[in-house]
Write an enzyme that holds these catalytic residues in place. Sequence first.
Site, short mmCIF file in Angstrom:
data_model
loop_
_atom_site.label_atom_id
_atom_site.label_comp_id
_atom_site.label_asym_id
_atom_site.label_seq_id
_atom_site.Cartn_x
_atom_site.Cartn_y
_atom_site.Cartn_z
CB SER A 295 -0.81 -0.14 1.18
OG SER A 295 -0.17 0.41 2.28
CE LYS A 296 -2.81 5.70 -3.05
NZ LYS A 296 -3.58 4.69 -2.99
NE ARG A 297 -1.50 3.31 6.64
CZ ARG A 297 -0.94 4.18 7.57
NH1 ARG A 297 0.09 4.00 8.33
NH2 ARG A 297 -1.98 4.80 8.22
CG ASP A 298 3.97 -0.85 2.05
OD1 ASP A 298 4.39 -1.00 3.23
OD2 ASP A 298 2.85 -1.60 1.79
#
Length: 481
Positions: free
Chosen positions: A245-248
Amino acid sequence: MGVRVRIAPSPTGNLHIGTARTALFNYLFARSLGGKFILRIEDTDQERSRTAYTRNIIQGLTWLGLDFDEGPYYQSQRLDRYRQVTDQLLSTGQAYYCFCSAEELDDLRTKQKALGLPTRYDNRHRDLTPEQQAAFRAEGRQPVVRFRIPEPRTVVWEDLVQGQVTWQTADLGGDMVIAKADGQPLYNFAVVVDDWDMQISHVIRGDDHVGNTPKQILLYEALDAVIPQFAHLPLIHNAQGKKLSKRDGATALTDFQALGLIPEALINYLAMLSWSPPGAEIFSVTEAAQLFSFDRVSKSPARFDWDKLNWLNGQHLKLLSPADLTTLLTNVWIQAGYAIPEVSPDHPEWLTQTAQLLGEGISRTQEAVRSGRLVFEPLSYTPEGLDILAKPEMPGVLSALKLFFQEHPTLDPETLKHDLQALAGPLGLKKAGPILQGLRVALTGQPKGPELVPLTLILHQQNQVLGRLDQSLGFAQRLQK
RNA sequence: GGCCCCAUCGUCUAGAGGCCUAGGACACAUCCCUUUCACGGAUGGUGCAGGGGUUCGAAUCCCCUUGGGGCUACCA
């Protein structure tokens, strides 16, 4: 009708690496069978969709070389069509108006949870009388449109990746909303209408969509449309084993671009996540298309591995022609702010040589920034470089080198190394190490770096050798005190 | 909670009952190459989640357990 596949991203963010992977598999499948690859922008969510993202998605696909044969189609331009199909479903009684408010639905879910029951819509407005509907309307309620999901029923399909998938309609969560109160169609509905209209033969997407598939199949049936084949690809996981996800960190394609990854490598790497080639691991997109088949696609998710991607990038960098590598690295250097003289479409010889030298052994183009400084920026010294210059033998070594280069205005690439090594004897040195190391530090300011002889030759073409030698000699002399 | 999926070295994977004392790649370690850092070459260690079956024989088939993941919107 031949193979027709599509990639259908929603423009609610920049092109995600997972979307790029799905696009790639669609592309490979289409190309392997001579089919068409179609781009459709799913922008029905007006709240979150942005045209800037659409642009980013198209640019990203283009950069990867995944050129589409049709489209982009935009769902936002097909609203009349969705309305038309909604009306059709409504008129045949396969869909109906539901007047439940968000609070009522919320309430229902809360109660179900409290009782330990699965959360679902209880189909309470399925058979409202015209009078009841009128009463709700009189309250000012705006209805959504729900599609009837028959229960009990078993939906079965033969998935190209998952094998036979069986789903009980009772597990689908009740009659599904196909149009919002404001008339906007919802994903599960719009996607069916689109795939139907666009005669999509194979729906290839992430396996987070398996649960949507039975709903969509029911819709195809209700519309008397041909049901496409489905292939649900396992997701890409992060280092923690969760959906990427974008958090990665880097998940947008532009992030990978900025990091110095090249499309050839990214394609190669992405293709090998949950698909294994029957042969060599390093391949081009064309080769992959020839080799691709779903029976070599695994059902288990793959973890994203930067080490392997970097390695692959290095391998593909090596495969680039000198001209392509030069273009690539020159752009990187220009972006780094280096003043590069006389850049033209046909690169000057020295620039090509520089790219060849500094591109040697790197795994990402950005790594050439640091070594580029050695050639394009004025000389400066690292602490390690100064340590070397401070050695007692350095003034002598550098003086000898200076004399050598003064006496040899034209250098012979074949004998240069030997000639330099020959300087050791007269200086009373047992080994040529200090000579070569001294020259390296004198020219670059540091003890580590690219191969010395080609580097010297390049700097010599730039008339940089004598000047740098002089500067370093002065430095070395001062350091002696 | 409910439904679904997955399970081979640290990671990506090969493997569709005997060819497996489990092969390859990345990463790691050592050595070689080399003025240096890389590249390249060589070598090495590490793995079939556990338990039951089926079978002459199971990494491969079945069941259970465990672990992991996904979905469960008037998002897509």
